[in-house]
Design a protein around this motif. Structure first.
Motif, PDB file in Angstrom:
ATOM      1  N   ALA A 137       6.673 -31.970  -5.640  1.00  0.00           N
ATOM      2  CA  ALA A 137       7.140 -30.992  -6.646  1.00  0.00           C
ATOM      3  C   ALA A 137       6.802 -29.586  -6.153  1.00  0.00           C
ATOM      4  O   ALA A 137       7.636 -28.668  -6.186  1.00  0.00           O
ATOM      5  CB  ALA A 137       6.464 -31.259  -7.988  1.00  0.00           C
ATOM      6  N   ASP A 138       5.602 -29.416  -5.665  1.00  0.00           N
ATOM      7  CA  ASP A 138       5.168 -28.116  -5.147  1.00  0.00           C
ATOM      8  C   ASP A 138       6.034 -27.709  -3.949  1.00  0.00           C
ATOM      9  O   ASP A 138       6.460 -26.553  -3.828  1.00  0.00           O
ATOM     10  CB  ASP A 138       3.687 -28.239  -4.755  1.00  0.00           C
ATOM     11  CG  ASP A 138       3.136 -26.934  -4.219  1.00  0.00           C
ATOM     12  OD1 ASP A 138       3.453 -25.880  -4.808  1.00  0.00           O
ATOM     13  OD2 ASP A 138       2.403 -26.965  -3.206  1.00  0.00           O
ATOM     14  N   PHE A 139       6.325 -28.679  -3.100  1.00  0.00           N
ATOM     15  CA  PHE A 139       7.145 -28.418  -1.916  1.00  0.00           C
ATOM     16  C   PHE A 139       8.529 -27.889  -2.322  1.00  0.00           C
ATOM     17  O   PHE A 139       9.010 -26.889  -1.782  1.00  0.00           O
ATOM     18  CB  PHE A 139       7.276 -29.715  -1.098  1.00  0.00           C
ATOM     19  CG  PHE A 139       8.271 -29.633   0.009  1.00  0.00           C
ATOM     20  CD1 PHE A 139       7.924 -29.082   1.239  1.00  0.00           C
ATOM     21  CD2 PHE A 139       9.582 -30.080  -0.170  1.00  0.00           C
ATOM     22  CE1 PHE A 139       8.865 -28.975   2.257  1.00  0.00           C
ATOM     23  CE2 PHE A 139      10.514 -29.979   0.845  1.00  0.00           C
ATOM     24  CZ  PHE A 139      10.163 -29.432   2.061  1.00  0.00           C
ATOM     25  N   PHE A 140       9.146 -28.574  -3.292  1.00  0.00           N
ATOM     26  CA  PHE A 140      10.481 -28.138  -3.739  1.00  0.00           C
ATOM     27  C   PHE A 140      10.423 -26.693  -4.241  1.00  0.00           C
ATOM     28  O   PHE A 140      11.326 -25.889  -3.985  1.00  0.00           O
ATOM     29  CB  PHE A 140      11.006 -29.041  -4.854  1.00  0.00           C
ATOM     30  CG  PHE A 140      11.529 -30.385  -4.386  1.00  0.00           C
ATOM     31  CD1 PHE A 140      12.139 -30.529  -3.153  1.00  0.00           C
ATOM     32  CD2 PHE A 140      11.435 -31.510  -5.210  1.00  0.00           C
ATOM     33  CE1 PHE A 140      12.639 -31.764  -2.726  1.00  0.00           C
ATOM     34  CE2 PHE A 140      11.930 -32.746  -4.795  1.00  0.00           C
ATOM     35  CZ  PHE A 140      12.531 -32.877  -3.558  1.00  0.00           C
ATOM     36  N   GLY A 183       8.951 -26.908 -14.417  1.00  0.00           N
ATOM     37  CA  GLY A 183       8.307 -27.482 -13.231  1.00  0.00           C
ATOM     38  C   GLY A 183       7.311 -26.513 -12.616  1.00  0.00           C
ATOM     39  O   GLY A 183       6.232 -26.904 -12.161  1.00  0.00           O
ATOM     40  N   MET A 184       7.690 -25.229 -12.608  1.00  0.00           N
ATOM     41  CA  MET A 184       6.772 -24.217 -12.051  1.00  0.00           C
ATOM     42  C   MET A 184       5.478 -24.185 -12.866  1.00  0.00           C
ATOM     43  O   MET A 184       4.366 -24.114 -12.308  1.00  0.00           O
ATOM     44  CB  MET A 184       7.424 -22.828 -12.089  1.00  0.00           C
ATOM     45  CG  MET A 184       8.496 -22.605 -11.041  1.00  0.00           C
ATOM     46  SD  MET A 184       9.571 -21.186 -11.425  1.00  0.00           S
ATOM     47  CE  MET A 184       8.428 -19.798 -11.347  1.00  0.00           C
ATOM     48  N   ALA A 185       5.614 -24.225 -14.188  1.00  0.00           N
ATOM     49  CA  ALA A 185       4.420 -24.180 -15.034  1.00  0.00           C
ATOM     50  C   ALA A 185       3.554 -25.415 -14.786  1.00  0.00           C
ATOM     51  O   ALA A 185       2.319 -25.320 -14.686  1.00  0.00           O
ATOM     52  CB  ALA A 185       4.825 -24.082 -16.505  1.00  0.00           C
ATOM     53  N   ASP A 186       4.209 -26.569 -14.646  1.00  0.00           N
ATOM     54  CA  ASP A 186       3.453 -27.801 -14.370  1.00  0.00           C
ATOM     55  C   ASP A 186       2.656 -27.682 -13.073  1.00  0.00           C
ATOM     56  O   ASP A 186       1.472 -28.007 -13.008  1.00  0.00           O
ATOM     57  CB  ASP A 186       4.424 -28.980 -14.200  1.00  0.00           C
ATOM     58  CG  ASP A 186       4.774 -29.644 -15.522  1.00  0.00           C
ATOM     59  OD1 ASP A 186       4.033 -29.468 -16.502  1.00  0.00           O
ATOM     60  OD2 ASP A 186       5.802 -30.346 -15.554  1.00  0.00           O
ATOM     61  N   GLU A 233      11.253 -31.444 -10.176  1.00  0.00           N
ATOM     62  CA  GLU A 233       9.923 -30.824 -10.076  1.00  0.00           C
ATOM     63  C   GLU A 233       9.030 -31.301 -11.215  1.00  0.00           C
ATOM     64  O   GLU A 233       7.948 -31.832 -11.007  1.00  0.00           O
ATOM     65  CB  GLU A 233      10.054 -29.292 -10.104  1.00  0.00           C
ATOM     66  CG  GLU A 233      10.900 -28.679  -8.994  1.00  0.00           C
ATOM     67  CD  GLU A 233      12.405 -28.715  -9.248  1.00  0.00           C
ATOM     68  OE1 GLU A 233      12.832 -29.380 -10.204  1.00  0.00           O
ATOM     69  OE2 GLU A 233      13.151 -28.102  -8.454  1.00  0.00           O
ATOM     70  N   MET A 234       9.524 -31.125 -12.462  1.00  0.00           N
ATOM     71  CA  MET A 234       8.661 -31.526 -13.584  1.00  0.00           C
ATOM     72  C   MET A 234       8.558 -33.044 -13.701  1.00  0.00           C
ATOM     73  O   MET A 234       7.540 -33.589 -14.122  1.00  0.00           O
ATOM     74  CB  MET A 234       9.092 -30.883 -14.903  1.00  0.00           C
ATOM     75  CG  MET A 234      10.412 -31.277 -15.446  1.00  0.00           C
ATOM     76  SD  MET A 234      10.615 -30.623 -17.143  1.00  0.00           S
ATOM     77  CE  MET A 234      12.366 -30.325 -17.174  1.00  0.00           C
ATOM     78  N   ARG A 256      19.345 -25.264 -15.727  1.00  0.00           N
ATOM     79  CA  ARG A 256      18.637 -25.349 -14.445  1.00  0.00           C
ATOM     80  C   ARG A 256      17.417 -24.442 -14.479  1.00  0.00           C
ATOM     81  O   ARG A 256      16.321 -24.810 -14.039  1.00  0.00           O
ATOM     82  CB  ARG A 256      19.558 -24.917 -13.297  1.00  0.00           C
ATOM     83  CG  ARG A 256      20.684 -25.894 -13.070  1.00  0.00           C
ATOM     84  CD  ARG A 256      21.709 -25.348 -12.068  1.00  0.00           C
ATOM     85  NE  ARG A 256      22.967 -26.062 -12.241  1.00  0.00           N
ATOM     86  CZ  ARG A 256      23.582 -26.751 -11.294  1.00  0.00           C
ATOM     87  NH1 ARG A 256      23.105 -26.800 -10.084  1.00  0.00           N
ATOM     88  NH2 ARG A 256      24.700 -27.387 -11.549  1.00  0.00           N
ATOM     89  N   GLY A 257      17.623 -23.234 -15.021  1.00  0.00           N
ATOM     90  CA  GLY A 257      16.537 -22.261 -15.062  1.00  0.00           C
ATOM     91  C   GLY A 257      15.330 -22.811 -15.799  1.00  0.00           C
ATOM     92  O   GLY A 257      14.231 -22.900 -15.244  1.00  0.00           O
ATOM     93  N   VAL A 258      15.533 -23.212 -17.037  1.00  0.00           N
ATOM     94  CA  VAL A 258      14.355 -23.625 -17.813  1.00  0.00           C
ATOM     95  C   VAL A 258      13.740 -24.917 -17.290  1.00  0.00           C
ATOM     96  O   VAL A 258      12.534 -25.134 -17.438  1.00  0.00           O
ATOM     97  CB  VAL A 258      14.628 -23.696 -19.332  1.00  0.00           C
ATOM     98  CG1 VAL A 258      14.565 -22.314 -19.941  1.00  0.00           C
ATOM     99  CG2 VAL A 258      15.955 -24.347 -19.654  1.00  0.00           C
ATOM    100  N   TYR A 259      14.553 -25.763 -16.651  1.00  0.00           N
ATOM    101  CA  TYR A 259      13.957 -26.949 -16.034  1.00  0.00           C
ATOM    102  C   TYR A 259      13.078 -26.521 -14.847  1.00  0.00           C
ATOM    103  O   TYR A 259      11.990 -27.050 -14.652  1.00  0.00           O
ATOM    104  CB  TYR A 259      15.044 -27.926 -15.565  1.00  0.00           C
ATOM    105  CG  TYR A 259      15.671 -28.773 -16.673  1.00  0.00           C
ATOM    106  CD1 TYR A 259      15.460 -28.501 -18.027  1.00  0.00           C
ATOM    107  CD2 TYR A 259      16.486 -29.864 -16.367  1.00  0.00           C
ATOM    108  CE1 TYR A 259      16.041 -29.289 -19.024  1.00  0.00           C
ATOM    109  CE2 TYR A 259      17.065 -30.657 -17.354  1.00  0.00           C
ATOM    110  CZ  TYR A 259      16.844 -30.363 -18.677  1.00  0.00           C
ATOM    111  OH  TYR A 259      17.428 -31.140 -19.658  1.00  0.00           O
ATOM    112  N   LEU A 260      13.574 -25.555 -14.079  1.00  0.00           N
ATOM    113  CA  LEU A 260      12.744 -25.060 -12.967  1.00  0.00           C
ATOM    114  C   LEU A 260      11.450 -24.434 -13.508  1.00  0.00           C
ATOM    115  O   LEU A 260      10.358 -24.737 -13.017  1.00  0.00           O
ATOM    116  CB  LEU A 260      13.501 -24.018 -12.139  1.00  0.00           C
ATOM    117  CG  LEU A 260      12.626 -23.243 -11.139  1.00  0.00           C
ATOM    118  CD1 LEU A 260      12.114 -24.161 -10.024  1.00  0.00           C
ATOM    119  CD2 LEU A 260      13.374 -22.057 -10.534  1.00  0.00           C
TER     120      LEU A 260
END
Ligand code: FUB
Ligand code: ZN
Length: 643
Positions: A236-239, A293-296, A217-218, A286-290
């Motif tokens: 990224a948004d789709f995922f 990506g969410m913040a991005d 995502e990120m 995994r959490g913080v990588y997600l």
């Protein structure tokens, strides 16, 4: 979410680091860690766990060539997490399923390092690795050596476990770094080819899946920013939109039989859609990588709801799930976040990568909203948990970063097998060391952000920064004495915002300022110098009494640095030490000397308490937590009993 507050980090190319603390680390990574990791990738370190990484690319390159010549390669149908000499055919893929990511992280660090320090020989090595990688790429753009070597018919059939999108994510991060450093397009182009295949494969009309281990995502957002190709941002948004939606994708992955698998959707942060999540759960990295990506995506698409979710998750981590060292992921069970306030010291997982990911998340939140709470956590993680991940000579590493270590327990108690008492030369699952290298080499990118009106100074790393609004030279002795000075040569009027860390009770700034959300905003109209002095002295820090492990205990900090006691300085049985809160703490430039008491050992297992504790006065010598374990195996504790 106010778009006017958005800012953007300043790329490494516009930063020259010259800092008494960080320059040494950057040199260490350049001179020791990067060459050492190259040897590790090539399996040339005696006594260290094998990587197999480069070898997998060599094998995959031959197979990719065969495939393009119409030769059908053999199939190795084993389905494992880790493929070793003992459990698989010698010609099949070897190592952990995500082994490809190691070379990508190495190239990413090399890219950042080349910007600081051009080095033809190193660049040549990286170019050779890139050739190897590109040779392994299939004609349609696919690139993951596990499936290329073992069985191309299984490509994208087990997103939950098999890390193809994770490896892609690291590939993309590396490609952007290397392109920024060298201007060479080969790796970036091959990454875009794979990214295009991913965009074509996963979307509303095709596979509605998402990565089992987040990062794509990120990474897609980074690739979008580097290339301007909007489809990467859309994917990224789709995922993020697919994750957690029902029916659960992992229940019905293409052709994958999960009958005996007990699926824990929390582990993958796939229990509900990210936009409705409000607690950090599951595997911490995994959490913080997600969340990064969410913040991005929230920022790029100005998605308020997604940002609200990021804020809630952030608050949950910051206020209920964060070790004082900036570590996250309290339990070995799933390398995961535990329940609120469950922060055991001796069982902590606190993976180095998780703190690095937390720093990624923090910077992205800062880029949306300049609030010091994000930078405070970034700094806490950086100076403590992250740096603890590497030995002073750059040659050995911690994966797990506990706050209390008793060597005998690690050796004899299987519940503590994950707590290593000395740093390891390398790991078969070697995610942490290369992650550290890439972060340290890009430290400048976490120090400043800027927007149309303002330049923000978050960390006080010394050096020269070329911003849109002018040149800034930072002289920093932040950790030594709290002094930081900025010489600013503006090319227009702008606002300069300096973070005032929450740990600092008194500070002075040589210019007028307005304090907003922990930042001192100063109007810059002409060339000027700004001197800042943060009062930095040792202090005793307590923890919420909801954290059961720390009742009656405290730790010592100086500025953002957490200190700990080691056996080599204080003798065995650190649990007998009691820190006195009435006496001054002395700092001698390296150690903190605290006054306290040491209880006498009582060998009676049970006895009637007579109201007296037998103890004698003593001095307790404390060392920065990140430096523990550099003098041999011994006991260590961050928290001490408080007297
Ligand atoms: O799964 C890839 C990496 O391996 C994770 O990020 C680490 O936690 C380790 O499990
Ligand atoms: Zn790791």
């Amino acid at each position: 979410m106010d778009k006017n507050n958005f800012s953007q980090h300043i790329n490494q190319n516009r930063i020259t680091i010259n800092d008494p603390f960080w320059s040494k680390y950057i040199e260490l990574v350049r001179d020791e860690v990067i060459p050492y990791q190259y040897e590790a990738l090539n399996d040339r370190i005696d006594g260290a766990a094998k990587s197999y990484c480069i070898n997998n690319f060599v094998k995959a390159g031959k197979i990719a060539k065969d495939i393009s010549n119409g030769i059908i390669p053999p199939v190795y149908p084993e389905d494992k997490w880790e493929y070793t000499d003992d459990n698989c055919d010698k010609n099949s893929f070897h190592g952990w399923v995500f082994q490809d990511s190691d070379i990508y992280k190495w190239i990413e660090a090399v890219g950042f390092s080349l910007i600081h320090n051009p080095d033809n020989e190193l660049e040549e090595k990286a170019d050779q690795c890139i050739d190897l990688i590109c040779n392994a790429q299939l004609e349609n753009g696919y690139l993951d050596t596990l499936y290329i070597i073992n069985d191309t018919s299984k490509i994208f059939t087990n997103l939950k476990d098999k890390h193809e999108l994770y490896c892609f994510g690291h590939m993309a991060e590396a490609a952007v770094s290397y392109y920024n450093a060298t201007g060479k397009r080969k790796f970036l182009d091959s990454t875009c080819k794979f990214a295009d295949l991913i965009c074509n494969t996963f979307n509303d009309n095709n596979i509605k899946g998402y990565p089992g281990h987040e990062i794509a995502e990120m990474a897609l957002v980074k690739l979008y920013k580097a290339t301007g190709k909007k489809r990467y941002l859309d994917t990224a948004d789709f995922f993020i939109r697919q994750r957690g939606s029902k029916p659960y994708y992992f229940d019905m992955e293409r052709g994958y039989d999960r009958k005996d698998d007990s699926l824990d959707y929390f582990y993958n942060q796939a229990h509900v859609e990210p936009v409705n999540q409000d607690e950090a759960v599951g595997h911490a990295v995994r959490g913080v990588y997600l969340y990064s990506g969410m913040a991005d995506v929230a920022r790029e698409l100005v998605n308020e709801k997604l940002f609200d979710a990021c804020e809630k998750i952030w608050d949950n981590i910051e206020n209920k799930k964060l070790y004082v060292t900036g570590g996250i992921g309290a339990t070995v069970d799933g390398e995961a976040f535990s329940f609120n306030y469950d922060l055991p010291n001796d069982l902590a997982y606190s993976e180095t990568c998780a703190s690095i990911g937390l720093i990624f998340f923090a910077r992205r939140m800062l880029e949306i909203e300049p609030n010091r709470k994000y930078a405070d956590v970034m700094e806490r993680a950086l100076y403590n948990c992250v740096l603890s991940g590497m030995a002073e000579d750059g040659k050995s590493f911690f994966y797990v970063n506990p706050l209390e270590v008793l060597p005998e327990a690690s050796h004899k108690d299987s519940r503590k097998r994950h707590i290593k008492t000395v740093r390891q030369k390398w790991f078969g699952c070697a995610c942490c060391p290369p992650n550290l290298a890439r972060l340290i080499c890009s430290i400048g990118e976490y120090s400043f952000t800027e927007n149309d009106n303002t330049v923000f100074s978050h960390l006080f790393v010394g050096g020269r920064i070329s911003t849109r609004h002018g040149e800034i030279t930072v002289n920093s002795s932040y950790l030594d004495n709290g002094n930081v000075s900025f010489s600013i040569k503006p090319n227009e009027s702008f606002s300069f915002a300096i973070r005032i860390p929450k740990w600092c009770r008194n500070f002075s700034i040589s210019k007028d300022y307005e304090l907003i959300d922990g930042y001192a905003y100063i109007k810059i109209d002409s060339e000027c110098d700004i001197d800042v002095c943060f009062e930095i002295k040792p202090r005793i820090v307590c923890c919420s009494n909801l954290v059961r492990a720390n009742i009656g205990k405290a730790c010592v900090m100086r500025g953002p640095v957490v200190y700990c006691a080691e056996e080599i300085d204080n003798g065995k049985n650190l649990q007998l030490l009691r820190l006195s809160h009435e006496k001054e703490l002395d700092y001698d430039g390296e150690f903190i000397i605290a006054n306290g008491f040491k209880e006498k050992i009582n060998e009676d297992l049970y006895y009637d308490f007579d109201g007296k504790t037998k103890e004698k006065e003593c001095q307790i010598k404390l060392i920065p937590y990140c430096k523990w374990g550099n003098r041999g195996e011994n006991e260590m504790t961050v928290y001490l009993n408080l007297r």
